[in-house]
Design an enzyme around this catalytic site. Structure first.
Site, PDB file in Angstrom:
ATOM      1  N   VAL A   1      34.506  47.435  39.339  1.00  0.00           N
ATOM      2  CA  VAL A   1      34.649  46.084  38.789  1.00  0.00           C
ATOM      3  C   VAL A   1      34.394  45.050  39.884  1.00  0.00           C
ATOM      4  O   VAL A   1      33.834  43.986  39.647  1.00  0.00           O
ATOM      5  CB  VAL A   1      36.064  45.904  38.189  1.00  0.00           C
ATOM      6  N   GLY A   2      34.833  45.359  41.104  1.00  0.00           N
ATOM      7  CA  GLY A   2      34.711  44.416  42.229  1.00  0.00           C
ATOM      8  C   GLY A   2      33.263  44.103  42.542  1.00  0.00           C
ATOM      9  O   GLY A   2      32.423  45.001  42.617  1.00  0.00           O
TER      10      GLY A   2
ATOM     11  N   ARG B   1      31.274  39.122  25.931  1.00  0.00           N
ATOM     12  CA  ARG B   1      30.993  37.684  25.873  1.00  0.00           C
ATOM     13  C   ARG B   1      29.806  37.412  24.953  1.00  0.00           C
ATOM     14  O   ARG B   1      29.807  36.460  24.167  1.00  0.00           O
ATOM     15  CB  ARG B   1      30.685  37.162  27.280  1.00  0.00           C
TER      16      ARG B   1
ATOM     17  N   ALA C   1      47.179  44.617  43.417  1.00  0.00           N
ATOM     18  CA  ALA C   1      48.030  43.426  43.445  1.00  0.00           C
ATOM     19  C   ALA C   1      47.265  42.157  43.077  1.00  0.00           C
ATOM     20  O   ALA C   1      47.836  41.068  43.047  1.00  0.00           O
ATOM     21  CB  ALA C   1      48.651  43.253  44.827  1.00  0.00           C
TER      22      ALA C   1
ATOM     23  N   ARG D   1      24.432  36.737  52.010  1.00  0.00           N
ATOM     24  CA  ARG D   1      24.492  37.945  51.200  1.00  0.00           C
ATOM     25  C   ARG D   1      24.670  39.208  52.049  1.00  0.00           C
ATOM     26  O   ARG D   1      25.415  40.115  51.691  1.00  0.00           O
ATOM     27  CB  ARG D   1      23.234  38.084  50.328  1.00  0.00           C
TER      28      ARG D   1
ATOM     29  N   ASP E   1      30.341  41.167  30.063  1.00  0.00           N
ATOM     30  CA  ASP E   1      29.158  40.410  29.647  1.00  0.00           C
ATOM     31  C   ASP E   1      28.806  40.755  28.196  1.00  0.00           C
ATOM     32  O   ASP E   1      28.467  39.880  27.389  1.00  0.00           O
ATOM     33  CB  ASP E   1      27.983  40.741  30.578  1.00  0.00           C
TER      34      ASP E   1
ATOM     35  N   GLN F   1      35.854  54.349  50.434  1.00  0.00           N
ATOM     36  CA  GLN F   1      36.462  54.755  49.149  1.00  0.00           C
ATOM     37  C   GLN F   1      35.621  55.845  48.484  1.00  0.00           C
ATOM     38  O   GLN F   1      36.166  56.783  47.899  1.00  0.00           O
ATOM     39  CB  GLN F   1      36.632  53.544  48.220  1.00  0.00           C
TER      40      GLN F   1
ATOM     41  N   ILE G   1      43.212  40.766  38.396  1.00  0.00           N
ATOM     42  CA  ILE G   1      42.732  41.715  37.388  1.00  0.00           C
ATOM     43  C   ILE G   1      43.684  42.908  37.334  1.00  0.00           C
ATOM     44  O   ILE G   1      44.056  43.375  36.252  1.00  0.00           O
ATOM     45  CB  ILE G   1      41.288  42.176  37.685  1.00  0.00           C
TER      46      ILE G   1
ATOM     47  N   HIS H   1      25.149  42.909  36.936  1.00  0.00           N
ATOM     48  CA  HIS H   1      26.269  42.027  36.568  1.00  0.00           C
ATOM     49  C   HIS H   1      26.207  40.813  37.496  1.00  0.00           C
ATOM     50  O   HIS H   1      26.901  40.729  38.497  1.00  0.00           O
ATOM     51  CB  HIS H   1      27.609  42.749  36.701  1.00  0.00           C
TER      52      HIS H   1
END
Ligand code: NDP
Length: 324
Positions: A129-130, A162, A13, A98, A159, A112, A16, A187
């Site tokens: 991706v997260g 880009r 939801a 962190r 990246d 997961q 992305i 990343h």
């Protein structure tokens, strides 16, 4: 008839997710002849919004979309999954340390990973991706001991894309003329976009631009592009992130001679074994392979070492937290 491929999207939801799901259902993730079923995983308070997205997916009448499920249960979402796109993550909030961020994400990616371990199809492929994507992928992988380790990957394709577009604009060439672009490492802001192996019209890209531009403009522009988009758009990059996720999976499944992806290191280029780090990769027969035999000069060595050091620190931190 071909059995549909089950694709699970977490954080379905979110921004992305909204940019991603319609493209998957239209056939762009795997190919225009591959039927899919979609599983949308969300946290309980976002299930209703995901159901709304599922209604819109229905309303597109995509010929390749053979079913949609919406759930807050990872065991259901990952049951029989072939392609898992782990998009939902805990963002860093103001003042968050962190360690707290890693702890919160461990609470998402650990379970997961276990649910993938216990329920996924034998050929499962996972793209995280997260953020922090590389280390979240490591956490999921380490919680899925029965799944081949190489199936856990993290996204650096945005990246990479880009970097292609920045270089194409600088040299005034179409992006398709640029070959062998590479993103190394994490990343994050420490990533290293490498022009010493990239080629334009058969020439080394680093030799077509001046050193100052490469060092002081190109590298920071690519690394900080996400922040620049938030500044301009008032929201983070979502469509371009979804696009990169599509590119990553399409190339993984269908093959490519050269792109960038964060995959488990086998020790190549001095990257400690097991870290999920971005490399120049090819894909053959549905498997990523690290491009071998590149010479790494002193400038690149230092940049690669710095981003890999950050990944090692993140791995140590999640070990200390007992997340892996
Ligand atoms: P987005 O959909 O915009 O982003 C999702 C994740 O992708 C974030 O971790 C974000 O990292 C990351 N990301 C990676 N690359 C990029 C990029 N280039 N640009 C932007 N983001 C990038 O987030 P939303 O907040 O809109 O949606 C997240 C959804 O996930 C929510 O609906 C939430 O309910 C859900 N969620 C689901 C979980 C689950 O399924 N179990 C668990 C946790 C959340 P960054 O924060 O660093 O930008």
């Amino acid at each position: 008839a071909q059995t549909p491929v089950k694709v699970t999207v977490t954080g379905a939801a979110g921004q992305i997710g909204y940019a991603l799901l319609f493209r998957i259902a239209s056939g762009q993730l795997l190919g225009a002849d591959v039927p899919v079923t979609l599983s949308l995983l969300e946290i309980p308070q976002a299930v209703k919004a995901a159901e709304g997205t599922a209604m819109e997916l229905d309303d597109c009448a995509f010929p390749l979309l053979r079913g949609i499920e919406v759930t807050d249960d990872p065991n259901t979402a990952f049951n029989g999954v072939n392609v898992a796109l782990l998009v939902g993550a805990r963002p860093r909030s103001k003042g968050m340390e962190r360690g707290d961020l890693l702890q919160a994400n461990g609470g998402i990616f650990g379970p997961q990973g276990k649910a993938i371990n216990d329920n996924a199809a034998d050929d499962v492929r996972v793209l995280v991706v997260g953020n922090p994507a590389n280390t979240n992928a490591l956490i999921a992988q380490q919680n899925a001991p029965d799944v081949p380790a190489e199936r856990f990957t993290a996204m650096t394709r945005l990246d990479h894309n880009r970097a292609l577009s920045q270089l194409a604009a600088k040299l005034q060439v179409p992006v398709a003329e640029i070959k062998k672009m590479t993103i190394w490492g994490n990343h994050s802001a420490t990533q290293y976009p490498d022009l010493f192996h990239a080629e334009v019209g058969g020439k080394v890209a680093a030799e077509l631009v001046d050193e100052t531009w490469l060092r002081d403009t190109f590298i920071p522009t690519v690394a900080k592009r996400g922040a620049a988009i938030i500044e301009a758009r008032g929201a983070s990059s979502a469509a371009s992130a979804a696009n990169a996720a599509i590119d990553h999976v399409f190339d993984w499944v269908n093959g490519t001679d050269w792109t960038s992806a964060a995959i488990p290191s086998d020790g190549s280029y001095g990257v400690p074994e097991g870290l999920i780090s971005s490399f120049p990769v090819a894909s053959r027969g549905g498997r990523w392979e690290i491009v071998q035999g590149l010479e790494i000069d002193a400038f690149s060595r230092e940049k690669i070492d710095a981003t890999v050091a950050e990944l090692e620190e993140e791995r140590s931190a999640v070990r200390e937290l007992g997340l892996i």
